[in-house]
Design an enzyme around this catalytic site. Structure first.
Site: not given
Ligand code: NOJ
Length: 556
Positions: A329-330, A201, A99, A256
């Site tokens: 994970h989100d 990210d 990541d 992302e």
């Molecule tokens: C996206 C990530 O997947 C998330 O877990 C994170 O809190 C935010 N970006 C900030 O880095």
């Protein structure tokens, strides 16, 4: 002509290390734990592992606040054990992706600590330091996505710094060429070690509009986003990283971004000379039961889900590639959202088939393959998720009743995906011999990997077979996409075609019985049913009546 390449053919397993497997008994998942599970991961049939951040971090956002980009968090191990994991993965034919979080660092990163020392410090311009109206008024009206306003005041400097996420995640100033050189150096560090690419990210946020203007149009809890999402120089910077670093390696990148249209995504991922990323993580299909964020829940709508999936399948065809996922994970666990906890195994298999056979590279998140569910905790204090706590505060401020807001928090929190992986029915689900850093879901005696390993009909074995099948049948990878029964509120039916081959996937998203009739031109008797989630699958009159969450896949 289809551009065939390894990253289109692979599938990837995502590890959120802290909750994956504890190898040294301190209650925290680590790389020794990963080492011990490499055979398991390989046995799923995946070809790569994406590690959510495993770098040193004060954990304000569990790893997404990095304090050292070229090291491993001591909770997880060290560079030596990381190399063992890397070699171990490579020996088993799996690639490894890191990541890359470069929109912001931790406020405990040495660059930020230096930047605070004075306006003349060489690191000062690594971040967005600006004057406000003294300590009373920040430089603009942007919101932080994680806590209140996007600016934090520093007494010593009499300046404010920008943080789009928490105040412990100051935004890097990518307009500074030195910062871009640092990013390149980080990329080279990991690629030279043998890493195979990056998940980048919030990469579409890295370029802010000049002057950081106050927003005239306010967005709920996201004011200012219009000035940094797909900012003015993001393509230029990504092209620079590609030209100076990535092009020298056989690697891949998945970006992302925030919510975006397929057209915006194409700007990044369309094959050709302007391509800057291999794939983009889309979000809209994760909003079939919520509004913008998982926190604001709505009844699940299959038509919303199908619309989004088809939009991305069609929108990126034929010259761009999809990133396929239902969990990470989100987000809360998918069976608890789009499936049914009552029909956990049936709906788990159906959900797997609903996305694994689409056109794109499938990602499977740890625990998804065994059908882990949400875990509702009794008190707000039991949770760790900074984003959910922010949403909780906002909702309470808006006057929503406490009980209701807490229920929203329980359902919508990212912590649902962050409970320890349930390996066995032994103490702490076999995750650790110590005290787990975060509560194990009490359902582990029924839901765990060990009990599913030998069970032919388990969800785990379904994932294995489905991923294997995808690899062996090119139609699943390179076939085109066609949706049927678009208006059905219960069934998702799609077909993939490549040459003479056809794959037909039928997924029922309901407990109710529904009559399915094969689309015109398809005779089910001519195909072979290759997957299903029930025994005895009859075809009557070129169709069938579905059982709860029934799924069938036919190959012609
Ligand atoms: C996206 C990530 O997947 C998330 O877990 C994170 O809190 C935010 N970006 C900030 O880095």
């Amino acid at each position: 002509m289809e551009n065939k390449t390894w990253y289109k053919e692979m599938s990837v397993y995502q590890i959120w290390c802290r909750s994956f497997c504890d190898g040294n008994g301190d209650g925290i998942g680590d790389l020794w734990g990963v080492l011990s599970k490499l055979d398991y991961i390989k046995s799923l049939g995946v070809d790569g592992i994406w590690f959510s951040p495993i770098y040193p971090s004060p954990n304000a956002d569990y790893g997404y606040d990095i304090s050292d980009y070229k090291n491993i968090h001591p909770d997880f191990g060290n560079l030596e054990v990381f190399k063992q994991v890397l070699d171990g993965a490579h020996e088993r034919g799996m690639r490894v992706f890191m990541d890359l979080v470069i929109n912001h660092t931790s406020d405990e990163h040495p660059w930020f600590i230096e930047s605070k020392k004075g306006k003349d410090n060489p690191y000062h311009d690594y971040y967005f330091w600006r004057k406000g109206k003294g300590k009373k008024r920040p430089p603009n009206n942007w919101d932080s996505l994680f806590e209140g306003g996007a600016w934090e005041y520093d007494e010593g400097l009499d300046e404010w710094y920008l943080h789009i996420f928490s105040k412990k995640q100051p935004d890097l100033n990518m307009d500074n060429p030195k910062v871009r050189e640092e990013v390149k150096s980080i990329m080279r560090f990991w690629l030279d070690m043998g890493v195979d690419g990056f998940r980048e990210d919030v990469i579409t946020y890295i370029s802010k509009v000049d002057g950081l203007p106050s927003a005239k149009v306010k967005l709920p809890a996201a004011t200012g986003m219009q000035y940094y999402a797909d900012g003015p120089r993001v393509h230029e910077y990504l092209a620079e990283f590609k030209r100076d670093v990535l092009d020298f390696y056989d690697c891949f990148t998945v970006g992302e971004g925030s919510l975006m249209s397929t057209n915006t995504a194409l700007g990044y991922v369309q094959e050709g000379e302007n391509q800057v990323l291999n794939m983009m993580i889309s979000f809209s299909h994760m909003q079939a039961d919520c509004l913008v964020t998982d926190f604001i829940q709505r009844p699940f709508s299959l038509t919303k889900l199908k619309k989004s999936l088809s939009e991305w399948q069609n929108g990126l065809y034929p010259n761009a590639w999809n990133c396929l996922y239902l969990e990470n994970h989100d987000h809360p666990r998918i069976i608890s959202r789009y499936g049914s906890e009552k029909y956990r195994v049936e709906s788990g298999k159906m959900l797997a088939a609903s996305y694994l056979f689409l056109r794109g590279t499938p990602f499977v998140y740890q625990g998804q393959e065994i059908g882990m569910l949400n875990n509702y905790l009794p008190n707000l204090e039991d949770y760790r998720d900074i984003m959910m706590k922010n949403n909780y505060r906002i909702a309470r401020k808006l006057g929503l009743p406490k009980k209701k807001v807490f229920e929203m928090a329980q359902k919508g929190t990212r912590d649902n995906a962050r409970t320890p992986v349930q390996w066995s029915n032994e103490k702490n689900a076999g995750f650790t011999e110590g005290t787990p850093w975060f509560g194990v879901n009490p359902n582990y005696p029924e839901i765990n990997a060990e009990s599913q390993l030998e069970d032919e009909n388990s969800l785990l074995n379904f994932y294995r077979k489905a991923l294997e099948f995808r690899k062996e049948n090119e139609v699943c990878i390179y076939g085109d996409y066609k949706e049927h029964l678009k208006n059905s509120k219960d069934l998702y039916v799609y077909e993939r075609n490549l040459g003479e081959r056809k794959l037909l996937v039928i997924c029922s998203f309901t407990e109710k019985t529904v009559r399915f009739d094969a689309p015109e031109g398809i005779d089910l008797d001519e195909g072979k049913q290759v997957f299903g989630n029930y025994e005895s699958c009859f075809v009557i009159g070129n169709g069938f009546t579905t059982r709860p969450y029934e799924m069938r896949v036919y190959l012609f």
